[in-house]
Design a protein around this motif. Structure first.
Motif, PDB file in Angstrom:
ATOM      1  N   LEU A  17       4.222   4.889  -4.736  1.00 41.80           N
ATOM      2  CA  LEU A  17       3.575   3.999  -5.710  1.00 41.80           C
ATOM      3  C   LEU A  17       4.511   2.877  -6.132  1.00 41.80           C
ATOM      4  N   PHE A  18       5.761   3.214  -6.411  1.00 43.49           N
ATOM      5  CA  PHE A  18       6.724   2.197  -6.809  1.00 43.49           C
ATOM      6  C   PHE A  18       6.915   1.159  -5.712  1.00 43.49           C
ATOM      7  N   ALA A  19       7.035   1.612  -4.460  1.00 45.58           N
ATOM      8  CA  ALA A  19       7.251   0.685  -3.349  1.00 45.58           C
ATOM      9  C   ALA A  19       6.060  -0.247  -3.157  1.00 45.58           C
ATOM     10  N   SER A  20       4.864   0.282  -3.252  1.00 46.67           N
ATOM     11  CA  SER A  20       3.686  -0.554  -3.020  1.00 46.67           C
ATOM     12  C   SER A  20       3.401  -1.488  -4.196  1.00 46.67           C
ATOM     13  N   VAL A  21       3.547  -0.998  -5.417  1.00 47.34           N
ATOM     14  CA  VAL A  21       3.287  -1.845  -6.590  1.00 47.34           C
ATOM     15  C   VAL A  21       4.332  -2.953  -6.684  1.00 47.34           C
ATOM     16  N   SER A  22       5.587  -2.632  -6.423  1.00 47.16           N
ATOM     17  CA  SER A  22       6.621  -3.665  -6.481  1.00 47.16           C
ATOM     18  C   SER A  22       6.436  -4.695  -5.368  1.00 47.16           C
ATOM     19  N   PHE A  23       5.854  -4.308  -4.240  1.00 47.84           N
ATOM     20  CA  PHE A  23       5.565  -5.265  -3.172  1.00 47.84           C
ATOM     21  C   PHE A  23       4.453  -6.218  -3.591  1.00 47.84           C
ATOM     22  N   VAL A  46       3.760 -12.215  10.832  1.00 48.19           N
ATOM     23  CA  VAL A  46       2.803 -12.953  11.652  1.00 48.19           C
ATOM     24  C   VAL A  46       1.478 -12.206  11.729  1.00 48.19           C
ATOM     25  N   VAL A  47       1.547 -10.922  11.888  1.00 45.45           N
ATOM     26  CA  VAL A  47       0.337 -10.104  12.023  1.00 45.45           C
ATOM     27  C   VAL A  47      -0.265  -9.775  10.666  1.00 45.45           C
ATOM     28  N   GLY A  48       0.533  -9.786   9.611  1.00 46.98           N
ATOM     29  CA  GLY A  48       0.059  -9.442   8.275  1.00 46.98           C
ATOM     30  C   GLY A  48      -0.107  -7.951   8.066  1.00 46.98           C
ATOM     31  N   ILE A  49       0.648  -7.170   8.803  1.00 48.62           N
ATOM     32  CA  ILE A  49       0.479  -5.719   8.758  1.00 48.62           C
ATOM     33  C   ILE A  49       1.067  -5.095   7.496  1.00 48.62           C
ATOM     34  N   MET A  50       2.014  -5.777   6.856  1.00 47.87           N
ATOM     35  CA  MET A  50       2.646  -5.181   5.673  1.00 47.87           C
ATOM     36  C   MET A  50       1.657  -4.975   4.529  1.00 47.87           C
ATOM     37  N   ASN A  51       0.678  -5.849   4.410  1.00 49.28           N
ATOM     38  CA  ASN A  51      -0.337  -5.644   3.370  1.00 49.28           C
ATOM     39  C   ASN A  51      -1.115  -4.355   3.615  1.00 49.28           C
ATOM     40  N   LEU A  56      -1.994   1.391   2.250  1.00 48.34           N
ATOM     41  CA  LEU A  56      -1.979   2.805   2.634  1.00 48.34           C
ATOM     42  C   LEU A  56      -0.940   3.583   1.821  1.00 48.34           C
ATOM     43  N   GLU A  57       0.222   2.985   1.595  1.00 51.99           N
ATOM     44  CA  GLU A  57       1.226   3.638   0.753  1.00 51.99           C
ATOM     45  C   GLU A  57       0.704   3.839  -0.665  1.00 51.99           C
ATOM     46  N   LEU A  58       0.001   2.855  -1.194  1.00 51.86           N
ATOM     47  CA  LEU A  58      -0.569   2.964  -2.537  1.00 51.86           C
ATOM     48  C   LEU A  58      -1.590   4.094  -2.603  1.00 51.86           C
ATOM     49  N   LEU A  59      -2.491   4.142  -1.628  1.00 55.89           N
ATOM     50  CA  LEU A  59      -3.519   5.187  -1.614  1.00 55.89           C
ATOM     51  C   LEU A  59      -2.909   6.574  -1.434  1.00 55.89           C
ATOM     52  N   CYS A  60      -1.943   6.692  -0.542  1.00 50.41           N
ATOM     53  CA  CYS A  60      -1.289   7.993  -0.334  1.00 50.41           C
ATOM     54  C   CYS A  60      -0.460   8.385  -1.554  1.00 50.41           C
ATOM     55  N   GLY A  61       0.184   7.420  -2.182  1.00 52.52           N
ATOM     56  CA  GLY A  61       0.930   7.709  -3.407  1.00 52.52           C
ATOM     57  C   GLY A  61       0.026   8.221  -4.508  1.00 52.52           C
ATOM     58  N   LEU A  62      -1.145   7.593  -4.657  1.00 52.96           N
ATOM     59  CA  LEU A  62      -2.123   8.070  -5.638  1.00 52.96           C
ATOM     60  C   LEU A  62      -2.608   9.476  -5.296  1.00 52.96           C
TER      61      LEU A  62
END
Length: 124
Positions: A17-23, A46-51, A56-62
């Protein structure tokens, strides 16, 4: 064993959660990448994959923090954790410890919930 599972699940969830919210909210400045790390990050940009990864990190963190859909979250976050560990092992060794701890925690949760995965491997 159940108390250890709750602790591992909650710590993993809070870290994700911290990693995704801070991003998303730019709470921490991103360190400037150099060399191969910059090439890798530019390719991801370029691909925009980090979003997608951070959603996914946010959903898994929740899922980990709430204790709902943990079995699914363990499977979904696994390839992302493999990527994190491999990136830090090969390109930027400074963050290898946190990635490895997350991967070990995920493997522990997969082992704890192993009975939920039995039907995936049943021969029909």
């Amino acid at each position: 064993m159940k108390i250890i599972m709750i602790i591992v699940r909650t710590l993993m969830g809070l870290l994700l959660l911290f990693a995704s919210v801070s991003f998303f909210f730019k709470l921490m400045p991103m360190p400037q990448a150099t060399g191969q790390a910059k090439v890798y990050n530019d390719g991801l940009a370029v691909v925009g994959i980090m979003n997608i990864v951070k959603v996914l990190e946010l959903l898994c963190g929740l899922a980990f923090v709430t204790g709902r859909f943990v079995t699914l979250a363990v499977v979904v976050i696994f390839p992302i954790l493999i990527n994190i560990v491999l990136f830090h092992a090969v390109v930027a060794p400074s963050g290898l410890t946190s990635g490895a701890l997350l991967l070990v925690g995920d493997l522990f949760l997969a082992y704890y919930y192993r009975r939920n995965y039995v039907s995936l491997f049943a021969i029909k």
